[in-house]
Scaffold this motif. Structure first.
Motif, PDB file in Angstrom:
ATOM      1  N   ASN A   1       0.811  -1.209   0.000  1.00  0.00           N
ATOM      2  CA  ASN A   1       0.000   0.000   0.000  1.00  0.00           C
ATOM      3  C   ASN A   1       0.848   1.264   0.000  1.00  0.00           C
ATOM      4  N   SER A   2       2.104   1.129  -0.403  1.00  0.00           N
ATOM      5  CA  SER A   2       3.008   2.270  -0.274  1.00  0.00           C
ATOM      6  C   SER A   2       2.767   3.343  -1.318  1.00  0.00           C
ATOM      7  N   GLY A   3       2.259   2.989  -2.489  1.00  0.00           N
ATOM      8  CA  GLY A   3       1.967   3.980  -3.514  1.00  0.00           C
ATOM      9  C   GLY A   3       3.160   4.459  -4.311  1.00  0.00           C
ATOM     10  N   PHE A   4       4.333   3.891  -4.070  1.00  0.00           N
ATOM     11  CA  PHE A   4       5.540   4.315  -4.796  1.00  0.00           C
ATOM     12  C   PHE A   4       5.464   4.045  -6.296  1.00  0.00           C
ATOM     13  N   PRO A   5       5.075   2.832  -6.739  1.00  0.00           N
ATOM     14  CA  PRO A   5       5.112   2.542  -8.180  1.00  0.00           C
ATOM     15  C   PRO A   5       4.313   3.532  -9.023  1.00  0.00           C
ATOM     16  N   GLU A   6       3.127   3.901  -8.553  1.00  0.00           N
ATOM     17  CA  GLU A   6       2.298   4.839  -9.310  1.00  0.00           C
ATOM     18  C   GLU A   6       2.895   6.238  -9.282  1.00  0.00           C
ATOM     19  N   MET A   7       3.457   6.616  -8.146  1.00  0.00           N
ATOM     20  CA  MET A   7       3.973   7.972  -7.982  1.00  0.00           C
ATOM     21  C   MET A   7       5.202   8.243  -8.836  1.00  0.00           C
TER      22      MET A   7
END
Length: 278
Positions: free
Chosen positions: A184-190
């Motif tokens: 749920n870290s959101g790094f790949p999309e960011m």
């Protein structure tokens, strides 16, 4: 002379109150139909639930298999990297010339994890932290939602740790994004494009200003790790380059750090080391 006929009397007795007989028959049929319908509906409901349960179980099993496969892949790569490190470290001469000759003070970095639900009997309160034990305290973990920093609900813990600087003017307090909860870290999309990274960096600057942090720590575990993608390695370097550039433009000296993995297998798959070194 009157003659009695017994058989006729019997027939008349059988015809006494015919409406009562029909009423009982109707009730019997009603109960029978009701029981049949209830039984049919019950079996249909059981069949629907069984089908739904089997489908749900299959979906859960598939998710579990995917998750198990992912962690098995990680474990295998950890094992391989440990063996590689053991075999190669014997002949490595570590060059420490990069260390600054002016740096004589020890740097002791400590992590403080914000509790989800604070229990005064079990959890360490920021007020209990000795501000002189560590030179840097990194408070975590924030997350990334819609390419912006999300500090969560317990923001008072961040504020209380920052307030420790009142008792030690040399103490540096940073905040960390990520942690072991990489799903749920959101790094790949960011990191995938410049617009998303710019939006993220703007939110980082807002957070550092609001809480008076001394810097940012990125704890992405790990770029291109679950799905080997060479672009993620490049995008991660671009992210750090863009953050560093924005930090350097600020009047206050903001620190940028990364929690990176040491095993050789993860380094090879997740990091562009020359790019990070720049």
């Amino acid at each position: 002379m009157i003659t009695e006929i017994p058989m006729s009397q019997i027939k008349y007795k059988l015809l006494i109150n015919p409406q009562q007989s029909q009423w009982k028959t109707q009730i019997f049929y009603f109960i029978a139909i009701f029981l049949i319908i209830s039984t049919v509906c019950t079996w249909i409901g059981i069949l629907i639930l069984k089908i739904f349960y089997v489908q749900t179980l299959e979906e859960l099993n598939q998710e579990e298999k995917t998750l198990a496969g992912t962690w098995l892949h990680k474990a295998q790569m950890y094992t391989i990297s440990m063996k590689e490190n053991h075999n190669t470290n014997k002949n490595i001469n570590i060059d420490r010339e990069w260390q600054s000759s002016n740096s004589t003070e020890k740097i002791i970095v400590c992590y403080y994890t914000v509790p989800k639900t604070f229990n005064p009997m079990q959890d360490l309160s920021p007020l209990q932290i000795d501000p002189h034990i560590c030179t840097h305290i990194i408070v975590g973990f924030a997350s990334i939602i819609n390419c912006t920093v999300d500090m969560g609900l317990n923001t008072r813990f961040y504020e209380e740790v920052v307030n420790l600087k009142k008792n030690n003017s040399k103490l540096k307090v940073m905040f960390s994004i990520g942690g072991s909860n990489e799903f749920n870290s959101g790094f790949p999309e960011m990191v995938k494009n410049h617009a998303n990274r710019k939006r993220f960096i703007r939110s980082v600057l807002n957070v550092t200003k609001r809480f008076k942090f001394d810097g940012l720590d990125l704890d992405w575990e790990f770029p291109a790790w679950f799905e080997p993608k060479e672009k993620q390695k490049i995008h991660f370097v671009q992210l750090l380059h863009e953050i560093r550039k924005e930090f350097d433009h600020r009047s206050e000296k903001l620190i940028l750090s990364v929690a990176a993995a040491a095993p050789q297998a993860i380094i090879d798959q997740s990091y562009n080391v020359p790019g990070l070194a720049e």
